[in-house]
Design an enzyme around this catalytic site. Sequence first.
Site, mmCIF file in Angstrom:
data_model
loop_
_atom_site.group_PDB
_atom_site.id
_atom_site.type_symbol
_atom_site.label_atom_id
_atom_site.label_comp_id
_atom_site.label_asym_id
_atom_site.label_seq_id
_atom_site.Cartn_x
_atom_site.Cartn_y
_atom_site.Cartn_z
ATOM 1 N N ARG A 104 1.995 12.477 -2.684
ATOM 2 C CA ARG A 104 3.155 11.679 -3.183
ATOM 3 C C ARG A 104 4.538 12.047 -2.215
ATOM 4 N NH1 ARG A 104 3.504 10.997 -9.582
ATOM 5 N NH2 ARG A 104 1.378 10.271 -9.991
ATOM 6 N N LYS B 62 -10.586 3.208 -22.691
ATOM 7 C CA LYS B 62 -10.132 2.459 -23.710
ATOM 8 C C LYS B 62 -9.737 0.811 -23.543
ATOM 9 C CE LYS B 62 -8.525 6.177 -26.948
ATOM 10 N NZ LYS B 62 -7.222 6.606 -27.279
ATOM 11 N N GLY C 235 -4.288 6.540 -11.825
ATOM 12 C CA GLY C 235 -4.655 7.865 -11.381
ATOM 13 C C GLY C 235 -6.051 8.242 -11.228
ATOM 14 N N GLY D 182 0.631 3.778 -14.202
ATOM 15 C CA GLY D 182 1.384 2.996 -15.147
ATOM 16 C C GLY D 182 2.174 1.895 -14.711
HETATM 17 P P1 AMP Z 1 -8.238 5.655 -18.746
HETATM 18 O O1 AMP Z 1 -7.066 6.797 -18.855
HETATM 19 O O2 AMP Z 1 -8.207 4.921 -19.915
HETATM 20 O O3 AMP Z 1 -8.304 4.781 -17.502
HETATM 21 O O4 AMP Z 1 -9.595 6.319 -18.804
HETATM 22 C C1 AMP Z 1 -9.918 7.188 -17.876
HETATM 23 C C2 AMP Z 1 -11.006 8.209 -18.494
HETATM 24 O O5 AMP Z 1 -11.994 7.382 -19.098
HETATM 25 C C3 AMP Z 1 -11.644 9.121 -17.728
HETATM 26 O O6 AMP Z 1 -11.249 10.429 -18.003
HETATM 27 C C4 AMP Z 1 -13.244 8.963 -18.170
HETATM 28 O O7 AMP Z 1 -13.803 10.229 -18.246
HETATM 29 C C5 AMP Z 1 -13.196 8.138 -19.457
HETATM 30 N N1 AMP Z 1 -14.309 7.265 -19.521
HETATM 31 C C6 AMP Z 1 -14.874 6.529 -18.689
HETATM 32 N N2 AMP Z 1 -16.178 6.260 -19.060
HETATM 33 C C7 AMP Z 1 -16.319 6.740 -20.108
HETATM 34 C C8 AMP Z 1 -17.352 6.475 -21.320
HETATM 35 N N3 AMP Z 1 -18.446 5.951 -21.036
HETATM 36 N N4 AMP Z 1 -17.136 7.260 -22.336
HETATM 37 C C9 AMP Z 1 -16.130 8.040 -22.540
HETATM 38 N N5 AMP Z 1 -15.137 8.043 -21.628
HETATM 39 C C10 AMP Z 1 -15.204 7.203 -20.552
#
Ligand code: AMP
Length: 399
Positions: A38, A200, A353, A376
């Site tokens: 950064r 999610k 990130g 974000g």
């Molecule tokens: P996000 O913050 O929503 O972009 O999610 C990132 C996180 O999603 C990472 O820390 C991954 O470990 C998690 N992730 C990716 N695939 C899966 C999965 N199949 N089950 C659970 N967590 C996941």
Amino acid sequence: MTIRYIDEIKDLSGKRIFLRVDFNVPLDANGNITDDTRIRAVLPTINYALDCNAKVIIASHLGRPKGEKNPKFSMAPAAIRLSRLLDKEITMAPDCIGNPAKKLVDAMKPGDVIMLENLRFYPGEEKNDAEFARSLAELCDIYVNDAFAVSHRAHASVEAITNFVPTIAAGFLMKNEMSFFEKAMQNPVHPLVAILGGSKVSGKIEVIDNLLNKVDKLIIGGGMAFTFLKALGYGIGKSLVEEPLLETALNTYNKAREKGVKIYLPVDCVVADRFDPAAEIKITPIQEIPNDWMALDIGPATVTLFSEALQNCKTIIWNGPMGVFEMDAFSRGTFAMVSAVANSYALTIVGGGDTDVAVHRAGEFAKISYISTGGGAFLELLEGKILPGIRVLEEKGHA
Ligand code: AMP
């Protein structure tokens, strides 16, 4: 409307520039910077201002001091690293407003650099407080925002300050972010594909809705894919699912098809008997996920499918890992996709990130056209939002 950039301002010589940056760098337990990306990202803007003989006042936040002075969140380590990168002495101001800061700024000579103390030591920063913004503005003649990663926040040093400074512009990091975003979303060369992953669906539904109006293909991996797969009637065992969003996921899937957007979901996955690096694992088609196992990565057939879908694409946008890449056993899908994206002949833009971390860990960052510095902020741009920090630059960044 367009944004004015720092190189469009005439005569910076001797002027006091308030440069808002995002030096919210990760620190270890001893306060050492573990990644200075950064800081490096804004060196072109700082160097340009110094070449023009300006007085550069650097302002940032670090961590979450919650409006209170806390030495744990001092900007001092960032000032030391910046000093090393610029090979130049930098004065660390003990505060970001008030007499101590003002006295130091008054004593500046052209070509000097001052680092203000953490903006978030004052509650007014996050509250977008006008009085706090006015105090910051008193320090400068020109305001330059080069903190893309905080542009989605209406904070005093991002938004309110622009009411009190006569000359407003953006820096070169912002210029890069905006130009790649434009190439990807406003004026893309088609076929345009978006790859979405991460844990999610919630939080990414607006992104998907907006992307459905722009992309030719949508690839969904990561934990979020399993809400879609369950909505389509597959048994997903103990994989991550957001039950309240099943109907939304189904509607989104159908909307994509109605719009003629080709949508790709995993066809196989790496399943584990528990969420643990030492878990027992196997690869199964998505039709055969055992009831008490969970899918933690995309499988090899999915990597082939997704990679083939990328073949004829001219623009690729990617946010979110394909699996739990933090654990070795579930990192292959994400790393294989990094390689597919990096070796494609498309313009490739990666943001968020985690995806950034995955690209760096896979050692492929040099082959990606652009890695956004905003998590974000990048997602909100993908949602089609106008970010508060960008809006003021567009509205007020004119002569
Ligand atoms: P996000 O913050 O929503 O972009 O999610 C990132 C996180 O999603 C990472 O820390 C991954 O470990 C998690 N992730 C990716 N695939 C899966 C999965 N199949 N089950 C659970 N967590 C996941």
